[in-house]
Scaffold this motif. Sequence first.
Motif: not given
Length: 144
Positions: A29-31, A58-63, A129-135
């Motif tokens: 669906m994200f694709s 996708h990284g953007m899917l995870i965000l 496990a950390t898969v992504a980080v952001n502020q």
Amino acid sequence: MFNKYLEDYEVGERWISNSRTITEADLVMFSAFSGDWFPLHTDKEYAANTIYKQRIAHGMLILSVSTGLLHFEKGVVVAFYGMERVRFVKPTFIGDTIHLETEVIDILEKDEKTGIITIKVDIKKQTGATVAVNQMKMLINKRP
């Protein structure tokens, strides 16, 4: 997380979200929605021959999924203000279950009615496990 007025937050405050499992349907669906059909996400045979040995989200899917794990209170949140220092540090596979661990790292008054809350977001999977980080920054109302 974003369910309080600006004055009610404290730097150092932490919050852990509910979790959500990433499915094959999410990738498809994200694709379709994004137009990102890169084979690492959509081609099982291609992905099997990469360092990951299987398809990854996708990284953007995870965000995008991560924003759905936050709580946004109507009347408190004015708007999403931005995201900085985004990094995808480990892959998220089909079947992984992710959650957020957040910490308030800054509170800034913007004007007489609003301010900006900055949170550090660690997106983690079931293994810890950390898969992504952001502020992430949110524009928040002050108490009326």
